[in-house]
Write an enzyme that holds these catalytic residues in place. Structure first.
Site, PDB file in Angstrom:
ATOM      1  N   SER A  50       0.800  -1.228   0.000  1.00 14.34           N
ATOM      2  CA  SER A  50       0.000   0.000   0.000  1.00 14.34           C
ATOM      3  C   SER A  50       0.834   1.281   0.000  1.00 14.34           C
ATOM      4  O   SER A  50       0.288   2.365  -0.255  1.00 14.34           O
ATOM      5  CB  SER A  50      -0.949   0.009   1.199  1.00 14.34           C
ATOM      6  N   HIS A 291       3.442   5.962   5.606  1.00 13.54           N
ATOM      7  CA  HIS A 291       2.528   4.962   5.055  1.00 13.54           C
ATOM      8  C   HIS A 291       3.115   3.594   5.342  1.00 13.54           C
ATOM      9  O   HIS A 291       4.331   3.432   5.394  1.00 13.54           O
ATOM     10  CB  HIS A 291       2.349   5.140   3.548  1.00 13.54           C
ATOM     11  N   GLY A 293       2.649  -0.773   4.361  1.00 13.19           N
ATOM     12  CA  GLY A 293       2.092  -1.636   3.340  1.00 13.19           C
ATOM     13  C   GLY A 293       2.476  -3.087   3.531  1.00 13.19           C
ATOM     14  O   GLY A 293       3.540  -3.399   4.068  1.00 13.19           O
TER      15      GLY A 293
END
Length: 446
Positions: A50, A291, A293
Protein backbone atom coordinates in the site's frame (compact mmCIF):
# COMPACT_ATOMS: atom_id res chain seq x y z
CA UNK A 1 20.60 -4.04 14.84
CA UNK A 2 18.95 -5.00 11.54
CA UNK A 3 20.47 -8.48 11.61
CA UNK A 4 19.20 -9.05 15.13
CA UNK A 5 15.69 -7.93 14.16
CA UNK A 6 15.52 -10.15 11.10
CA UNK A 7 16.85 -13.13 13.03
CA UNK A 8 14.35 -12.63 15.85
CA UNK A 9 11.41 -12.31 13.44
CA UNK A 10 12.67 -14.98 11.01
CA UNK A 11 12.80 -12.57 8.08
CA UNK A 12 14.73 -13.91 5.04
CA UNK A 13 15.77 -10.47 3.75
CA UNK A 14 15.38 -6.80 4.61
CA UNK A 15 16.59 -3.26 3.90
CA UNK A 16 16.76 -0.23 6.16
CA UNK A 17 17.56 3.23 4.81
CA UNK A 18 17.83 6.41 6.86
CA UNK A 19 18.44 10.02 5.80
CA UNK A 20 19.40 12.16 8.80
CA UNK A 21 21.53 15.26 9.36
CA UNK A 22 22.29 15.45 5.65
CA UNK A 23 23.62 11.91 5.40
CA UNK A 24 22.13 8.67 4.05
CA UNK A 25 22.72 5.33 5.77
CA UNK A 26 21.92 1.94 4.23
CA UNK A 27 21.70 -1.42 6.00
CA UNK A 28 20.67 -4.63 4.27
CA UNK A 29 20.77 -8.31 5.12
CA UNK A 30 19.65 -11.78 4.03
CA UNK A 31 18.54 -13.28 0.74
CA UNK A 32 15.96 -12.32 -1.86
CA UNK A 33 14.43 -15.81 -1.78
CA UNK A 34 14.89 -18.73 0.58
CA UNK A 35 16.64 -21.60 -1.15
CA UNK A 36 18.43 -19.23 -3.53
CA UNK A 37 21.83 -17.61 -3.40
CA UNK A 38 20.93 -14.04 -4.43
CA UNK A 39 21.82 -11.75 -1.54
CA UNK A 40 19.85 -8.63 -0.71
CA UNK A 41 21.61 -5.44 -1.85
CA UNK A 42 20.67 -1.77 -1.44
CA UNK A 43 19.08 -1.96 -4.90
CA UNK A 44 17.01 -5.13 -4.40
CA UNK A 45 13.39 -4.33 -5.18
CA UNK A 46 10.82 -5.26 -2.54
CA UNK A 47 7.04 -5.07 -2.91
CA UNK A 48 5.83 -1.77 -1.44
CA UNK A 49 2.23 -2.92 -0.98
CA UNK A 50 0.00 0.00 0.00
CA UNK A 51 2.98 2.36 0.14
CA UNK A 52 2.47 2.41 -3.64
CA UNK A 53 -0.37 4.85 -2.99
CA UNK A 54 1.99 7.74 -2.24
CA UNK A 55 3.33 7.47 -5.79
CA UNK A 56 -0.16 7.58 -7.28
CA UNK A 57 -0.89 10.60 -5.07
CA UNK A 58 2.34 12.27 -6.25
CA UNK A 59 1.25 11.80 -9.87
CA UNK A 60 -2.01 13.57 -9.04
CA UNK A 61 -0.07 16.42 -7.40
CA UNK A 62 2.02 16.88 -10.55
CA UNK A 63 -1.20 17.30 -12.54
CA UNK A 64 -2.52 19.75 -9.93
CA UNK A 65 0.68 21.78 -10.22
CA UNK A 66 0.35 21.85 -14.00
CA UNK A 67 -3.22 23.13 -13.73
CA UNK A 68 -4.70 19.99 -15.28
CA UNK A 69 -6.86 19.28 -12.22
CA UNK A 70 -7.91 20.66 -8.85
CA UNK A 71 -8.03 18.62 -5.65
CA UNK A 72 -11.52 19.81 -4.73
CA UNK A 73 -13.03 19.62 -8.22
CA UNK A 74 -15.52 16.78 -8.83
CA UNK A 75 -13.70 14.08 -10.78
CA UNK A 76 -16.65 13.68 -13.13
CA UNK A 77 -15.83 17.12 -14.53
CA UNK A 78 -13.05 15.44 -16.51
CA UNK A 79 -14.02 11.73 -16.39
CA UNK A 80 -16.46 11.99 -19.27
CA UNK A 81 -17.97 9.16 -21.26
CA UNK A 82 -19.81 7.52 -18.36
CA UNK A 83 -23.52 7.53 -17.63
CA UNK A 84 -23.98 8.84 -14.10
CA UNK A 85 -27.58 9.54 -13.07
CA UNK A 86 -28.52 12.66 -11.06
CA UNK A 87 -27.98 12.20 -7.35
CA UNK A 88 -25.34 9.50 -7.75
CA UNK A 89 -22.69 9.88 -4.99
CA UNK A 90 -19.85 9.87 -7.54
CA UNK A 91 -21.05 13.26 -8.75
CA UNK A 92 -19.60 14.88 -5.62
CA UNK A 93 -16.38 12.82 -5.29
CA UNK A 94 -13.17 14.86 -5.61
CA UNK A 95 -9.52 13.92 -5.96
CA UNK A 96 -8.96 14.95 -2.34
CA UNK A 97 -11.71 12.52 -1.31
CA UNK A 98 -10.05 9.70 -3.25
CA UNK A 99 -6.56 10.37 -1.89
CA UNK A 100 -7.71 10.80 1.74
CA UNK A 101 -9.99 7.71 1.78
CA UNK A 102 -13.11 9.83 2.31
CA UNK A 103 -14.82 9.16 -1.05
CA UNK A 104 -17.22 6.61 0.46
CA UNK A 105 -15.98 3.76 -1.75
CA UNK A 106 -15.57 0.19 -0.50
CA UNK A 107 -12.15 -0.94 0.65
CA UNK A 108 -11.39 -3.55 -2.00
CA UNK A 109 -13.33 -3.98 -5.20
CA UNK A 110 -11.71 -5.94 -7.99
CA UNK A 111 -14.47 -5.02 -10.39
CA UNK A 112 -16.64 -7.02 -12.73
CA UNK A 113 -14.79 -9.49 -14.98
CA UNK A 114 -13.01 -7.51 -17.68
CA UNK A 115 -11.89 -8.49 -21.17
CA UNK A 116 -8.69 -6.54 -20.52
CA UNK A 117 -7.10 -4.69 -17.57
CA UNK A 118 -8.85 -1.41 -18.37
CA UNK A 119 -9.25 1.22 -15.67
CA UNK A 120 -11.92 2.83 -17.86
CA UNK A 121 -14.05 -0.32 -17.65
CA UNK A 122 -13.14 -0.72 -14.00
CA UNK A 123 -14.48 2.76 -13.22
CA UNK A 124 -17.73 1.95 -15.04
CA UNK A 125 -18.01 -1.14 -12.85
CA UNK A 126 -17.40 0.93 -9.70
CA UNK A 127 -20.23 3.25 -10.70
CA UNK A 128 -22.60 0.29 -10.89
CA UNK A 129 -21.40 -1.22 -7.61
CA UNK A 130 -22.59 1.66 -5.46
CA UNK A 131 -21.03 3.63 -2.61
CA UNK A 132 -20.35 2.48 0.93
CA UNK A 133 -21.11 5.89 2.45
CA UNK A 134 -21.69 9.48 1.38
CA UNK A 135 -18.56 11.19 -0.04
CA UNK A 136 -16.80 13.47 2.43
CA UNK A 137 -18.65 12.08 5.44
CA UNK A 138 -16.15 9.64 6.97
CA UNK A 139 -12.81 7.86 6.59
CA UNK A 140 -12.71 4.29 5.32
CA UNK A 141 -9.46 3.03 3.84
CA UNK A 142 -10.06 2.28 0.16
CA UNK A 143 -7.84 0.61 -2.42
CA UNK A 144 -10.77 1.14 -4.78
CA UNK A 145 -10.44 4.90 -4.41
CA UNK A 146 -6.80 4.80 -5.52
CA UNK A 147 -7.70 2.75 -8.58
CA UNK A 148 -10.17 5.49 -9.49
CA UNK A 149 -7.47 8.13 -8.87
CA UNK A 150 -5.21 6.19 -11.24
CA UNK A 151 -7.95 6.25 -13.86
CA UNK A 152 -8.09 10.04 -13.42
CA UNK A 153 -4.32 10.13 -14.08
CA UNK A 154 -4.83 8.14 -17.27
CA UNK A 155 -7.55 10.50 -18.53
CA UNK A 156 -5.52 13.63 -17.75
CA UNK A 157 -2.21 12.40 -19.14
CA UNK A 158 -3.57 10.52 -22.14
CA UNK A 159 -1.47 7.46 -21.31
CA UNK A 160 -1.71 4.47 -18.99
CA UNK A 161 -1.00 4.83 -15.27
CA UNK A 162 1.97 2.47 -15.75
CA UNK A 163 3.43 4.72 -18.47
CA UNK A 164 2.78 7.79 -16.30
CA UNK A 165 4.69 6.31 -13.34
CA UNK A 166 7.66 5.71 -15.63
CA UNK A 167 7.56 8.97 -17.60
CA UNK A 168 6.49 11.36 -14.83
CA UNK A 169 8.24 9.82 -11.82
CA UNK A 170 10.79 7.07 -12.45
CA UNK A 171 12.76 8.20 -15.51
CA UNK A 172 13.00 11.93 -14.67
CA UNK A 173 14.17 11.22 -11.12
CA UNK A 174 16.18 8.02 -11.51
CA UNK A 175 13.94 6.05 -9.14
CA UNK A 176 14.40 2.34 -9.88
CA UNK A 177 10.77 1.22 -9.64
CA UNK A 178 9.06 -1.91 -10.94
CA UNK A 179 5.52 -3.27 -11.01
CA UNK A 180 4.39 -6.46 -9.32
CA UNK A 181 1.98 -6.81 -12.22
CA UNK A 182 2.37 -5.06 -15.56
CA UNK A 183 -0.41 -5.76 -18.10
CA UNK A 184 1.20 -3.77 -20.92
CA UNK A 185 1.94 -5.86 -24.04
CA UNK A 186 5.49 -7.22 -24.02
CA UNK A 187 6.15 -6.33 -20.38
CA UNK A 188 8.86 -8.55 -18.88
CA UNK A 189 8.36 -10.31 -15.52
CA UNK A 190 9.49 -7.97 -12.72
CA UNK A 191 12.91 -8.53 -11.15
CA UNK A 192 11.83 -8.31 -7.51
CA UNK A 193 12.41 -10.31 -4.34
CA UNK A 194 10.08 -13.14 -3.33
CA UNK A 195 7.60 -12.88 -0.51
CA UNK A 196 7.65 -15.41 2.34
CA UNK A 197 4.89 -16.76 4.52
CA UNK A 198 6.44 -17.11 7.97
CA UNK A 199 4.57 -18.78 10.81
CA UNK A 200 5.76 -16.89 13.85
CA UNK A 201 4.85 -19.65 16.28
CA UNK A 202 6.82 -22.41 14.50
CA UNK A 203 9.36 -20.47 12.47
CA UNK A 204 8.38 -22.30 9.30
CA UNK A 205 8.92 -20.16 6.21
CA UNK A 206 8.06 -20.72 2.56
CA UNK A 207 8.31 -18.49 -0.53
CA UNK A 208 5.10 -17.07 -1.97
CA UNK A 209 4.43 -15.13 -5.14
CA UNK A 210 3.26 -11.56 -4.89
CA UNK A 211 -0.18 -11.05 -6.42
CA UNK A 212 -2.33 -8.01 -7.02
CA UNK A 213 -5.18 -7.53 -9.47
CA UNK A 214 -4.10 -5.32 -12.37
CA UNK A 215 -6.82 -2.77 -11.57
CA UNK A 216 -5.46 -2.41 -8.02
CA UNK A 217 -1.75 -2.11 -8.89
CA UNK A 218 -1.93 1.72 -8.40
CA UNK A 219 -3.03 1.01 -4.81
CA UNK A 220 -0.52 -1.71 -3.96
CA UNK A 221 1.60 -3.01 -6.83
CA UNK A 222 4.79 -0.94 -7.05
CA UNK A 223 8.15 -2.42 -6.03
CA UNK A 224 11.49 -0.79 -5.28
CA UNK A 225 14.17 -0.43 -2.65
CA UNK A 226 14.17 1.28 0.74
CA UNK A 227 16.77 3.62 -0.71
CA UNK A 228 14.38 4.70 -3.48
CA UNK A 229 11.65 5.31 -0.91
CA UNK A 230 13.96 7.55 1.10
CA UNK A 231 14.98 9.45 -2.03
CA UNK A 232 11.29 9.95 -2.81
CA UNK A 233 10.58 11.00 0.79
CA UNK A 234 13.34 13.60 0.77
CA UNK A 235 11.34 15.61 -1.78
CA UNK A 236 8.96 16.45 1.10
CA UNK A 237 11.73 17.81 3.36
CA UNK A 238 12.29 21.13 1.65
CA UNK A 239 15.13 22.87 -0.13
CA UNK A 240 18.55 21.27 0.12
CA UNK A 241 17.36 17.77 0.95
CA UNK A 242 16.22 16.26 -2.37
CA UNK A 243 18.89 14.46 -4.39
CA UNK A 244 16.71 13.56 -7.36
CA UNK A 245 17.69 14.82 -10.80
CA UNK A 246 14.34 16.60 -11.07
CA UNK A 247 11.95 17.53 -8.27
CA UNK A 248 8.65 15.66 -8.31
CA UNK A 249 6.61 18.83 -7.84
CA UNK A 250 6.76 22.15 -5.97
CA UNK A 251 7.02 21.67 -2.22
CA UNK A 252 3.85 23.65 -1.48
CA UNK A 253 1.90 21.39 -3.85
CA UNK A 254 3.39 18.19 -2.44
CA UNK A 255 2.57 19.46 1.05
CA UNK A 256 -1.11 18.91 0.29
CA UNK A 257 -0.44 15.20 0.62
CA UNK A 258 0.26 15.77 4.32
CA UNK A 259 -2.40 18.40 5.15
CA UNK A 260 -4.93 16.80 7.48
CA UNK A 261 -8.41 16.30 6.00
CA UNK A 262 -10.95 17.06 8.78
CA UNK A 263 -13.29 14.20 7.85
CA UNK A 264 -10.44 11.68 7.89
CA UNK A 265 -10.42 9.84 11.23
CA UNK A 266 -8.34 6.72 10.56
CA UNK A 267 -8.93 5.10 13.95
CA UNK A 268 -6.56 2.19 14.47
CA UNK A 269 -3.93 3.03 11.83
CA UNK A 270 -2.91 6.72 12.09
CA UNK A 271 -3.61 9.98 13.89
CA UNK A 272 -4.97 11.61 10.73
CA UNK A 273 -4.78 11.54 6.95
CA UNK A 274 -3.98 13.94 4.16
CA UNK A 275 -4.26 13.66 0.40
CA UNK A 276 -1.87 10.70 0.27
CA UNK A 277 0.11 10.53 3.53
CA UNK A 278 -0.94 9.23 6.92
CA UNK A 279 -0.09 11.46 9.89
CA UNK A 280 2.05 9.97 12.66
CA UNK A 281 3.05 12.04 15.71
CA UNK A 282 6.25 11.09 17.53
CA UNK A 283 6.64 11.07 21.32
CA UNK A 284 8.55 14.36 21.17
CA UNK A 285 5.64 16.10 19.42
CA UNK A 286 7.15 16.04 15.92
CA UNK A 287 4.66 15.18 13.19
CA UNK A 288 5.80 12.62 10.64
CA UNK A 289 4.23 11.73 7.32
CA UNK A 290 4.10 8.04 6.54
CA UNK A 291 2.53 4.96 5.06
CA UNK A 292 2.65 1.22 5.75
CA UNK A 293 2.09 -1.64 3.34
CA UNK A 294 1.89 -5.42 3.08
CA UNK A 295 1.51 -7.74 0.11
CA UNK A 296 1.56 -11.55 0.05
CA UNK A 297 4.57 -12.16 2.26
CA UNK A 298 6.22 -8.75 2.27
CA UNK A 299 6.04 -5.52 4.25
CA UNK A 300 7.10 -1.91 3.81
CA UNK A 301 7.13 1.13 6.09
CA UNK A 302 8.12 4.71 5.27
CA UNK A 303 8.26 7.82 7.45
CA UNK A 304 9.19 11.41 6.59
CA UNK A 305 9.72 14.27 9.05
CA UNK A 306 9.53 17.60 7.16
CA UNK A 307 10.41 19.60 10.27
CA UNK A 308 13.19 17.27 11.37
CA UNK A 309 14.72 16.79 7.92
CA UNK A 310 14.63 13.01 8.31
CA UNK A 311 13.37 10.17 6.09
CA UNK A 312 13.27 6.45 6.91
CA UNK A 313 12.22 3.31 5.01
CA UNK A 314 12.12 -0.37 6.00
CA UNK A 315 11.38 -3.23 3.59
CA UNK A 316 11.10 -6.98 4.27
CA UNK A 317 10.15 -10.13 2.36
CA UNK A 318 8.23 -11.72 5.23
CA UNK A 319 4.76 -11.74 6.75
CA UNK A 320 6.42 -10.98 10.11
CA UNK A 321 7.82 -7.68 8.83
CA UNK A 322 5.15 -5.54 10.49
CA UNK A 323 5.99 -6.99 13.91
CA UNK A 324 9.68 -6.27 13.23
CA UNK A 325 8.75 -2.66 12.41
CA UNK A 326 7.23 -2.26 15.87
CA UNK A 327 10.52 -3.38 17.44
CA UNK A 328 12.58 -1.29 15.02
CA UNK A 329 10.82 1.93 16.05
CA UNK A 330 11.57 1.20 19.71
CA UNK A 331 15.20 0.29 18.98
CA UNK A 332 15.87 3.44 16.94
CA UNK A 333 14.75 5.49 19.92
CA UNK A 334 16.70 3.42 22.45
CA UNK A 335 19.97 3.14 20.53
CA UNK A 336 20.07 6.29 18.40
CA UNK A 337 17.73 8.77 20.06
CA UNK A 338 15.58 8.87 16.91
CA UNK A 339 11.90 9.17 17.78
CA UNK A 340 10.06 8.04 14.69
CA UNK A 341 6.45 8.98 14.12
CA UNK A 342 4.46 5.95 15.17
CA UNK A 343 0.79 5.35 15.86
CA UNK A 344 0.14 3.55 19.13
CA UNK A 345 -2.76 1.15 18.89
CA UNK A 346 -5.72 2.28 21.05
CA UNK A 347 -6.17 0.02 24.07
CA UNK A 348 -9.60 -1.14 25.23
CA UNK A 349 -11.00 0.31 28.43
CA UNK A 350 -9.96 -1.61 31.56
CA UNK A 351 -13.58 -2.57 32.23
CA UNK A 352 -14.77 -5.30 29.81
CA UNK A 353 -17.92 -4.88 27.77
CA UNK A 354 -20.67 -6.89 29.45
CA UNK A 355 -22.99 -7.63 26.49
CA UNK A 356 -20.66 -9.49 24.17
CA UNK A 357 -23.48 -11.48 22.51
CA UNK A 358 -24.72 -8.22 20.95
CA UNK A 359 -21.43 -7.86 19.08
CA UNK A 360 -21.38 -11.26 17.37
CA UNK A 361 -22.07 -11.36 13.66
CA UNK A 362 -20.60 -10.83 10.21
CA UNK A 363 -19.13 -7.44 9.30
CA UNK A 364 -18.61 -6.49 5.64
CA UNK A 365 -16.92 -3.86 3.49
CA UNK A 366 -16.65 -4.82 -0.17
CA UNK A 367 -14.55 -7.99 -0.35
CA UNK A 368 -13.49 -7.68 3.31
CA UNK A 369 -15.41 -10.08 5.56
CA UNK A 370 -14.90 -10.34 9.34
CA UNK A 371 -16.65 -12.89 11.53
CA UNK A 372 -17.12 -12.14 15.25
CA UNK A 373 -18.29 -15.28 17.01
CA UNK A 374 -19.31 -16.00 20.59
CA UNK A 375 -17.33 -18.65 22.46
CA UNK A 376 -17.44 -20.21 25.89
CA UNK A 377 -17.89 -17.90 28.84
CA UNK A 378 -19.05 -14.98 26.68
CA UNK A 379 -15.64 -14.73 25.03
CA UNK A 380 -15.38 -13.44 21.48
CA UNK A 381 -13.36 -14.72 18.53
CA UNK A 382 -12.22 -12.53 15.61
CA UNK A 383 -11.59 -14.04 12.15
CA UNK A 384 -10.95 -11.97 9.01
CA UNK A 385 -11.00 -13.34 5.48
CA UNK A 386 -7.33 -12.30 5.05
CA UNK A 387 -6.25 -14.82 7.70
CA UNK A 388 -5.97 -12.48 10.71
CA UNK A 389 -7.59 -14.20 13.68
CA UNK A 390 -7.45 -14.29 17.46
CA UNK A 391 -9.34 -13.81 20.70
CA UNK A 392 -11.14 -10.47 20.90
CA UNK A 393 -10.90 -8.29 24.02
CA UNK A 394 -13.55 -5.54 24.15
CA UNK A 395 -13.62 -2.72 26.68
CA UNK A 396 -16.67 -0.93 28.01
CA UNK A 397 -15.92 1.88 25.54
CA UNK A 398 -16.36 -0.67 22.68
CA UNK A 399 -12.69 -0.36 21.69
CA UNK A 400 -11.28 -3.80 20.97
CA UNK A 401 -7.94 -5.53 20.53
CA UNK A 402 -7.05 -8.79 18.82
CA UNK A 403 -3.60 -10.35 19.10
CA UNK A 404 -2.68 -12.44 16.05
CA UNK A 405 -0.19 -15.14 17.04
CA UNK A 406 0.62 -16.13 13.45
CA UNK A 407 1.54 -12.51 12.64
CA UNK A 408 4.33 -12.34 15.20
CA UNK A 409 1.91 -11.72 18.07
CA UNK A 410 0.97 -8.43 16.42
CA UNK A 411 -1.75 -6.38 18.08
CA UNK A 412 -4.61 -5.02 15.98
CA UNK A 413 -7.10 -2.54 17.40
CA UNK A 414 -10.49 -1.20 16.39
CA UNK A 415 -13.84 -0.27 17.78
CA UNK A 416 -17.51 -1.15 17.51
CA UNK A 417 -19.91 1.69 16.80
CA UNK A 418 -23.51 2.55 16.06
CA UNK A 419 -24.59 4.38 12.91
CA UNK A 420 -27.27 6.25 14.88
CA UNK A 421 -27.09 7.83 18.37
CA UNK A 422 -27.92 5.33 21.11
CA UNK A 423 -28.64 2.68 18.49
CA UNK A 424 -27.46 -0.93 18.37
CA UNK A 425 -23.91 -1.79 17.34
CA UNK A 426 -23.93 -2.11 13.55
CA UNK A 427 -20.48 -0.79 12.60
CA UNK A 428 -16.90 -1.88 13.10
CA UNK A 429 -13.76 0.17 12.49
CA UNK A 430 -10.78 -2.09 11.89
CA UNK A 431 -7.43 -1.41 10.23
CA UNK A 432 -8.79 1.87 8.93
CA UNK A 433 -11.83 0.24 7.31
CA UNK A 434 -15.42 0.83 8.35
CA UNK A 435 -17.55 -2.30 8.09
CA UNK A 436 -21.32 -2.72 8.34
CA UNK A 437 -22.90 -5.59 10.21
CA UNK A 438 -24.49 -8.00 7.74
CA UNK A 439 -28.05 -6.88 8.47
CA UNK A 440 -27.05 -3.27 7.80
CA UNK A 441 -25.94 -3.72 4.20
CA UNK A 442 -29.12 -2.08 2.96
CA UNK A 443 -27.56 1.20 4.04
CA UNK A 444 -25.16 1.10 1.11
CA UNK A 445 -25.67 4.19 -0.98
CA UNK A 446 -27.11 3.17 -4.37
Amino acid sequence: MLEELTREHRIPGAQLCLYRDGKTYNAYTGVERLGGDVLVTPRSRFAYGSVSKVFTAALVMQLVEEGEAELDEPVLSFLSGHTVPPGHPMRSVTLRHLLSHTAGLVSDYEGAPLRSPSLHRYFASVLRAGHFSAPGSAFSYSNTGYAVAAYAVEVLTGQSWWDSVESYLARPTGLDLAFVRDPRPGAAPPAIVSGHAVTATTGKSSPVDFHVESTLVPAGGIAGSAMDLVRFGRCFLGEGHADLEADIAALDVLAQMGHSVPEADPFGIAAGWGAGWGLFPADDGTLWLGHDGTLDGGSCNVRVSPDGGTALAFTTNSTTGLAAWEDLVAELDRSFGLRVGHYRQPAPDDRPYDSTALLAGEFLNGDLDIQVSLGDGNTLRFAACNGISGDLAVGSDLTFAVRAADQGDLLFSGRFMSSVPDGPVDLMQYNGRTLFKDSSQARLVA
